[in-house]
Motif scaffolding. Sequence first.
Motif, PDB file in Angstrom:
ATOM      1  N   GLU A  47      76.916 -64.774  -2.933  1.00  0.00           N
ATOM      2  CA  GLU A  47      77.187 -63.632  -3.815  1.00  0.00           C
ATOM      3  C   GLU A  47      76.531 -63.840  -5.178  1.00  0.00           C
ATOM      4  OE1 GLU A  47      78.843 -59.911  -4.676  1.00  0.00           O
ATOM      5  OE2 GLU A  47      79.156 -60.966  -2.783  1.00  0.00           O
ATOM      6  N   PHE A  48      76.610 -65.060  -5.692  1.00  0.00           N
ATOM      7  CA  PHE A  48      75.991 -65.366  -6.984  1.00  0.00           C
ATOM      8  C   PHE A  48      74.475 -65.231  -6.895  1.00  0.00           C
ATOM      9  CE2 PHE A  48      74.197 -68.038 -10.269  1.00  0.00           C
ATOM     10  CZ  PHE A  48      74.930 -67.659 -11.388  1.00  0.00           C
ATOM     11  N   GLU A  49      73.897 -65.722  -5.823  1.00  0.00           N
ATOM     12  CA  GLU A  49      72.441 -65.623  -5.661  1.00  0.00           C
ATOM     13  C   GLU A  49      71.989 -64.166  -5.608  1.00  0.00           C
ATOM     14  OE1 GLU A  49      71.609 -68.020  -2.223  1.00  0.00           O
ATOM     15  OE2 GLU A  49      71.680 -69.886  -3.386  1.00  0.00           O
ATOM     16  N   GLN A  50      72.743 -63.326  -4.946  1.00  0.00           N
ATOM     17  CA  GLN A  50      72.424 -61.897  -4.885  1.00  0.00           C
ATOM     18  C   GLN A  50      72.487 -61.290  -6.291  1.00  0.00           C
ATOM     19  OE1 GLN A  50      75.043 -59.741  -2.299  1.00  0.00           O
ATOM     20  NE2 GLN A  50      74.024 -57.796  -2.628  1.00  0.00           N
ATOM     21  N   MET A  51      73.520 -61.614  -7.038  1.00  0.00           N
ATOM     22  CA  MET A  51      73.653 -61.112  -8.402  1.00  0.00           C
ATOM     23  C   MET A  51      72.527 -61.653  -9.285  1.00  0.00           C
ATOM     24  SD  MET A  51      76.675 -61.680 -11.183  1.00  0.00           S
ATOM     25  CE  MET A  51      76.280 -63.412 -11.263  1.00  0.00           C
ATOM     26  N   ALA A  52      72.192 -62.926  -9.117  1.00  0.00           N
ATOM     27  CA  ALA A  52      71.144 -63.548  -9.929  1.00  0.00           C
ATOM     28  C   ALA A  52      69.793 -62.870  -9.701  1.00  0.00           C
ATOM     29  CB  ALA A  52      71.048 -65.036  -9.618  1.00  0.00           C
ATOM     30  N   ARG A  53      69.524 -62.481  -8.473  1.00  0.00           N
ATOM     31  CA  ARG A  53      68.260 -61.778  -8.197  1.00  0.00           C
ATOM     32  C   ARG A  53      68.202 -60.455  -8.957  1.00  0.00           C
ATOM     33  NH1 ARG A  53      68.974 -64.235  -3.237  1.00  0.00           N
ATOM     34  NH2 ARG A  53      70.118 -62.519  -2.308  1.00  0.00           N
ATOM     35  N   LYS A  54      69.314 -59.740  -8.996  1.00  0.00           N
ATOM     36  CA  LYS A  54      69.358 -58.473  -9.737  1.00  0.00           C
ATOM     37  C   LYS A  54      69.167 -58.705 -11.229  1.00  0.00           C
ATOM     38  CE  LYS A  54      72.289 -56.089  -6.426  1.00  0.00           C
ATOM     39  NZ  LYS A  54      73.618 -55.540  -6.168  1.00  0.00           N
ATOM     40  N   VAL A  55      69.826 -59.722 -11.762  1.00  0.00           N
ATOM     41  CA  VAL A  55      69.692 -60.034 -13.182  1.00  0.00           C
ATOM     42  C   VAL A  55      68.258 -60.450 -13.500  1.00  0.00           C
ATOM     43  CG1 VAL A  55      70.441 -61.631 -15.001  1.00  0.00           C
ATOM     44  CG2 VAL A  55      72.125 -60.627 -13.459  1.00  0.00           C
ATOM     45  N   ALA A  56      67.631 -61.192 -12.589  1.00  0.00           N
ATOM     46  CA  ALA A  56      66.260 -61.658 -12.810  1.00  0.00           C
ATOM     47  C   ALA A  56      65.249 -60.511 -12.786  1.00  0.00           C
ATOM     48  CB  ALA A  56      65.888 -62.710 -11.760  1.00  0.00           C
ATOM     49  N   GLU A  57      65.595 -59.399 -12.151  1.00  0.00           N
ATOM     50  CA  GLU A  57      64.680 -58.250 -12.083  1.00  0.00           C
ATOM     51  C   GLU A  57      64.642 -57.451 -13.386  1.00  0.00           C
ATOM     52  OE1 GLU A  57      66.010 -55.968  -8.748  1.00  0.00           O
ATOM     53  OE2 GLU A  57      65.327 -57.472  -7.303  1.00  0.00           O
ATOM     54  N   ALA A  58      65.599 -57.676 -14.260  1.00  0.00           N
ATOM     55  CA  ALA A  58      65.636 -56.940 -15.527  1.00  0.00           C
ATOM     56  C   ALA A  58      64.457 -57.381 -16.399  1.00  0.00           C
ATOM     57  CB  ALA A  58      66.958 -57.196 -16.237  1.00  0.00           C
ATOM     58  N   PRO A  59      63.946 -56.494 -17.249  1.00  0.00           N
ATOM     59  CA  PRO A  59      62.738 -56.801 -18.028  1.00  0.00           C
ATOM     60  C   PRO A  59      62.972 -57.874 -19.095  1.00  0.00           C
ATOM     61  CG  PRO A  59      63.658 -54.691 -18.702  1.00  0.00           C
ATOM     62  CD  PRO A  59      64.452 -55.151 -17.506  1.00  0.00           C
ATOM     63  N   LEU A  60      62.162 -58.930 -19.050  1.00  0.00           N
ATOM     64  CA  LEU A  60      62.264 -60.003 -20.028  1.00  0.00           C
ATOM     65  C   LEU A  60      61.871 -59.563 -21.428  1.00  0.00           C
ATOM     66  CD1 LEU A  60      60.929 -63.099 -18.053  1.00  0.00           C
ATOM     67  CD2 LEU A  60      63.267 -62.595 -18.752  1.00  0.00           C
ATOM     68  N   THR A  61      61.240 -58.427 -21.540  1.00  0.00           N
ATOM     69  CA  THR A  61      60.864 -57.920 -22.861  1.00  0.00           C
ATOM     70  C   THR A  61      62.076 -57.380 -23.625  1.00  0.00           C
ATOM     71  OG1 THR A  61      60.305 -55.804 -21.839  1.00  0.00           O
ATOM     72  CG2 THR A  61      58.501 -57.378 -22.188  1.00  0.00           C
ATOM     73  N   ASN A  62      63.193 -57.225 -22.946  1.00  0.00           N
ATOM     74  CA  ASN A  62      64.412 -56.721 -23.569  1.00  0.00           C
ATOM     75  C   ASN A  62      65.226 -57.908 -24.085  1.00  0.00           C
ATOM     76  OD1 ASN A  62      67.239 -55.957 -23.790  1.00  0.00           O
ATOM     77  ND2 ASN A  62      66.630 -54.016 -22.864  1.00  0.00           N
ATOM     78  N   GLU A  63      65.491 -57.917 -25.388  1.00  0.00           N
ATOM     79  CA  GLU A  63      66.208 -59.032 -26.007  1.00  0.00           C
ATOM     80  C   GLU A  63      67.607 -59.215 -25.427  1.00  0.00           C
ATOM     81  OE1 GLU A  63      67.659 -60.555 -30.417  1.00  0.00           O
ATOM     82  OE2 GLU A  63      66.393 -58.789 -30.251  1.00  0.00           O
TER      83      GLU A  63
END
Length: 143
Positions: A47-63
């Motif tokens: 479950e954590f890995e699934q959530m982490a993938r979603k979080v990792a897809e967010a744009p790194l340009t956003n502070e």
Amino acid sequence: MFLGTHTPKLDDKGRLTLPAKYRDALAGGLMVTKGQDHCLYVFPRAEFEQMARKVAEAPLTNEAVRAYQRYLFAGTDEQRPDGQGRVTIVPELRRYAGLSKDCVVIGAITRLEIWDAQSWQRYLDDHEEDYAQAREEVLPGLF
């Protein structure tokens, strides 16, 4: 699915016994991380890995995204329950959640939350009215 409220004790070595009914779901490993409201979240590893993938897809340009990722991932500890269903809560996470000997573990559908018992009671006292009012926002027309 994680449901219910349990009241385990934190031992002198920082170990907490997880409720027996959740042990099978967590036997493959779990992730303990800082949750909101100064509790700890416990996710099954998958479950954590699934959530982490979603979080990792967010744009790194956003502070805000970078800050959230840093806070979440830097504060995560991987655990595997021992034969008695205990996990060790590392000192940093114990401090964050203000854990004392008396704890509360609640089921929150996809995760468990670990609270200091006094903090959990204060949270309930402070948010009872919010819960009553939020029903229509969360489940419009259901009740």
